[in-house]
Scaffold this motif. Structure first.
Motif, PDB file in Angstrom:
ATOM      1  N   PRO A   3       0.886  -1.267  -0.087  1.00  0.00           N
ATOM      2  CA  PRO A   3       0.080  -0.041   0.088  1.00  0.00           C
ATOM      3  C   PRO A   3       0.844   1.180   0.133  1.00  0.00           C
ATOM      4  O   PRO A   3       1.845   1.421   0.715  1.00  0.00           O
ATOM      5  CB  PRO A   3      -0.743  -0.095   1.204  1.00  0.00           C
ATOM      6  CG  PRO A   3      -0.738  -1.476   1.728  1.00  0.00           C
ATOM      7  CD  PRO A   3       0.621  -2.007   1.222  1.00  0.00           C
ATOM      8  N   ARG A   4       0.372   2.377  -0.556  1.00  0.00           N
ATOM      9  CA  ARG A   4       1.161   3.581  -0.579  1.00  0.00           C
ATOM     10  C   ARG A   4       0.964   4.394   0.533  1.00  0.00           C
ATOM     11  O   ARG A   4       1.718   5.127   1.125  1.00  0.00           O
ATOM     12  CB  ARG A   4       0.807   4.306  -1.972  1.00  0.00           C
ATOM     13  CG  ARG A   4       1.107   4.024  -3.170  1.00  0.00           C
ATOM     14  CD  ARG A   4       0.406   4.506  -4.622  1.00  0.00           C
ATOM     15  NE  ARG A   4       0.818   3.905  -5.740  1.00  0.00           N
ATOM     16  CZ  ARG A   4       0.011   3.919  -6.821  1.00  0.00           C
ATOM     17  NH1 ARG A   4      -1.170   4.565  -6.897  1.00  0.00           N
ATOM     18  NH2 ARG A   4       0.527   3.696  -8.015  1.00  0.00           N
ATOM     19  N   PHE A   5      -0.154   4.000   1.265  1.00  0.00           N
ATOM     20  CA  PHE A   5      -0.486   4.636   2.886  1.00  0.00           C
ATOM     21  C   PHE A   5      -1.270   3.507   3.345  1.00  0.00           C
ATOM     22  O   PHE A   5      -1.992   2.729   2.681  1.00  0.00           O
ATOM     23  CB  PHE A   5      -1.025   5.933   2.500  1.00  0.00           C
ATOM     24  CG  PHE A   5      -2.429   5.889   1.664  1.00  0.00           C
ATOM     25  CD1 PHE A   5      -3.688   5.600   2.215  1.00  0.00           C
ATOM     26  CD2 PHE A   5      -2.177   6.251   0.264  1.00  0.00           C
ATOM     27  CE1 PHE A   5      -4.725   5.472   1.470  1.00  0.00           C
ATOM     28  CE2 PHE A   5      -3.429   6.017  -0.668  1.00  0.00           C
ATOM     29  CZ  PHE A   5      -4.600   6.155   0.067  1.00  0.00           C
ATOM     30  N   PRO A   6      -1.333   3.422   4.677  1.00  0.00           N
ATOM     31  CA  PRO A   6      -2.138   2.479   5.298  1.00  0.00           C
ATOM     32  C   PRO A   6      -3.678   2.693   4.958  1.00  0.00           C
ATOM     33  O   PRO A   6      -4.149   3.526   5.085  1.00  0.00           O
ATOM     34  CB  PRO A   6      -1.969   2.712   6.791  1.00  0.00           C
ATOM     35  CG  PRO A   6      -0.766   3.663   6.837  1.00  0.00           C
ATOM     36  CD  PRO A   6      -0.524   4.286   5.694  1.00  0.00           C
ATOM     37  N   GLY A   7      -4.041   1.349   4.642  1.00  0.00           N
ATOM     38  CA  GLY A   7      -5.370   1.124   4.344  1.00  0.00           C
ATOM     39  C   GLY A   7      -5.907   1.607   2.943  1.00  0.00           C
ATOM     40  O   GLY A   7      -7.063   1.775   2.552  1.00  0.00           O
ATOM     41  N   GLU A   8      -4.821   1.992   2.215  1.00  0.00           N
ATOM     42  CA  GLU A   8      -4.933   2.110   0.654  1.00  0.00           C
ATOM     43  C   GLU A   8      -6.323   1.555  -0.024  1.00  0.00           C
ATOM     44  O   GLU A   8      -6.122   0.193  -0.124  1.00  0.00           O
ATOM     45  CB  GLU A   8      -3.851   2.161  -0.066  1.00  0.00           C
ATOM     46  CG  GLU A   8      -4.037   2.716  -1.781  1.00  0.00           C
ATOM     47  CD  GLU A   8      -2.797   2.219  -2.624  1.00  0.00           C
ATOM     48  OE1 GLU A   8      -3.032   2.402  -3.840  1.00  0.00           O
ATOM     49  OE2 GLU A   8      -1.706   1.716  -2.027  1.00  0.00           O
ATOM     50  N   GLY A  31      -2.473  -4.975   4.141  1.00  0.00           N
ATOM     51  CA  GLY A  31      -2.761  -3.770   4.561  1.00  0.00           C
ATOM     52  C   GLY A  31      -3.517  -2.642   3.700  1.00  0.00           C
ATOM     53  O   GLY A  31      -3.807  -1.587   3.669  1.00  0.00           O
ATOM     54  N   PHE A  32      -4.146  -3.245   2.573  1.00  0.00           N
ATOM     55  CA  PHE A  32      -5.023  -2.411   1.729  1.00  0.00           C
ATOM     56  C   PHE A  32      -6.379  -2.714   2.221  1.00  0.00           C
ATOM     57  O   PHE A  32      -6.972  -3.517   3.081  1.00  0.00           O
ATOM     58  CB  PHE A  32      -5.237  -3.147   0.259  1.00  0.00           C
ATOM     59  CG  PHE A  32      -3.876  -3.141  -0.520  1.00  0.00           C
ATOM     60  CD1 PHE A  32      -3.673  -1.700  -1.188  1.00  0.00           C
ATOM     61  CD2 PHE A  32      -2.945  -4.104  -0.564  1.00  0.00           C
ATOM     62  CE1 PHE A  32      -2.465  -1.644  -2.163  1.00  0.00           C
ATOM     63  CE2 PHE A  32      -1.562  -3.779  -1.253  1.00  0.00           C
ATOM     64  CZ  PHE A  32      -1.545  -2.570  -2.092  1.00  0.00           C
ATOM     65  N   THR A  33      -7.214  -1.903   1.661  1.00  0.00           N
ATOM     66  CA  THR A  33      -8.766  -1.945   1.832  1.00  0.00           C
ATOM     67  C   THR A  33      -9.367  -2.311   0.551  1.00  0.00           C
ATOM     68  O   THR A  33      -9.725  -1.544  -0.450  1.00  0.00           O
ATOM     69  CB  THR A  33      -9.464  -0.806   2.399  1.00  0.00           C
ATOM     70  OG1 THR A  33      -8.848  -0.417   3.591  1.00  0.00           O
ATOM     71  CG2 THR A  33     -10.772  -0.798   2.624  1.00  0.00           C
ATOM     72  N   PRO A  34      -9.741  -3.674   0.498  1.00  0.00           N
ATOM     73  CA  PRO A  34     -10.203  -3.957  -0.996  1.00  0.00           C
ATOM     74  C   PRO A  34     -11.664  -3.308  -1.265  1.00  0.00           C
ATOM     75  O   PRO A  34     -12.644  -3.280  -0.199  1.00  0.00           O
ATOM     76  CB  PRO A  34     -10.634  -5.462  -0.692  1.00  0.00           C
ATOM     77  CG  PRO A  34      -9.658  -6.099   0.353  1.00  0.00           C
ATOM     78  CD  PRO A  34      -9.582  -4.768   1.231  1.00  0.00           C
TER      79      PRO A  34
END
Length: 303
Positions: A3-8, A31-34
């Motif tokens: 992720p480029r940032f937490p939760g991207e 750490g992604f948000t699908p």
């Protein structure tokens, strides 16, 4: 890919089958948000707990707007799509109506051309297409024995023949799969898909069109010109079961460019069916039985 940032938010255009769920769970663990846009065969799939929804072909424009409004900039596409969209026979939403000239261009041609058109379409909408293996690299098939027993000599010859034919078939953008024996080609995959091809092989066997001494193999190979962000060859438990019904004794996939779905379950199914599963590289012949397979070859998270 991280992720480029937490939760991207990571867009997931999900067809049917197990693969989209595996990709979504892996993305979440990283750490992604699908953000799940279900299409086609995924109409009845349970995605409770994930952000998203089902979008009919007539709401393609709404699906794109939904992803962008959710902050998505990167999108992975995977899963089964049994039928291509027919934009001439649907009642589109206003957003999709605006996009129809582009949609007609996207669905023309063979599968490889279609997938390249999809990539260009997503880019034009400001969405970056990414590959399944970028999100879940543990799904890639290793080289050499993967599951089940080792191929016999006759199966080695058949795998080599099927691999050469599959590569030629793929260069013409026809299909990814071939069934062969050590003596001849039995079936080629075209528009019907691997499952229906294997049903044809089972019928041929029932009708006595395949000799008792012919050792059948299935090879699924990446197309030489294929955009590897989309539709890599894949096998799972269902492939093992369908192959067993068709009398297939060994399955080969392109090493490093094919996906193994639900690895532990596939290993169990291949062992039970006594089917050899191997990862092939171009030019492989007489080498597929040379080394024992490693149960941890695909790492964690593939089941």
């Amino acid at each position: 890919m991280e992720p480029r940032f937490p939760g991207e938010p990571l867009g997931l255009i999900a067809g049917g089958g197990r693969l989209p769920r595996i990709v979504a769970e892996t993305a979440m663990a990283r750490g992604f948000t699908p953000i799940v846009v279900r299409i086609a065969d995924a109409i009845d799939d349970d995605w409770d707990g994930f952000v998203g929804g089902y979008f009919a072909w007539g709401r393609t424009g709404d699906a794109v707007r939904f992803m962008k409004a959710s902050g998505v900039s990167r999108v992975v596409t995977c899963g089964t799509v049994s039928r291509r969209p027919d934009f001439r026979s649907i009642l589109p939403s206003f957003r999709t109506l605006i996009m129809l000239p582009t949609a007609f261009r996207v669905v023309r041609g063979g599968d490889d051309r279609l997938l390249r058109n999809v990539a260009a379409f997503l880019k034009a909408e400001g969405l970056e297409p990414v590959a399944v293996q970028d999100v879940a690299p543990q799904l890639l098939a290793p080289h050499g024995p993967i599951a089940g027993r080792r191929p016999e000599a006759a199966e080695d010859k058949a795998l080599f023949l099927a691999l050469r034919v599959a590569q030629t078939l793929g260069s013409l953008d026809v299909g990814q799969a071939v069934v062969a024996s050590q003596e001849r080609v039995i079936a080629l995959e075209a528009a019907e898909g691997t499952r229906d091809m294997l049903h044809r092989v089972a019928d041929l066997k029932t009708r006595g069109r395949i000799g008792r001494g012919e050792r059948l193999v299935l090879v699924k190979a990446v197309k030489p010109q294929q955009d590897e962000r989309f539709d890599l060859p894949s096998i799972g438990v269902s492939t093992i079961r369908e192959a067993e019904s068709a009398g297939i004794g060994a399955i080969g996939v392109t090493a490093g460019k094919s996906l193994i779905i639900d690895y532990e379950a596939l290993v169990a199914a291949a062992g039970e069916a006594e089917i050899a599963v191997v990862g092939l590289a171009g030019g492989d012949v007489g080498q597929t039985a040379a080394a024992p397979h490693h149960s941890d070859a695909l790492g964690e998270g593939s089941s």
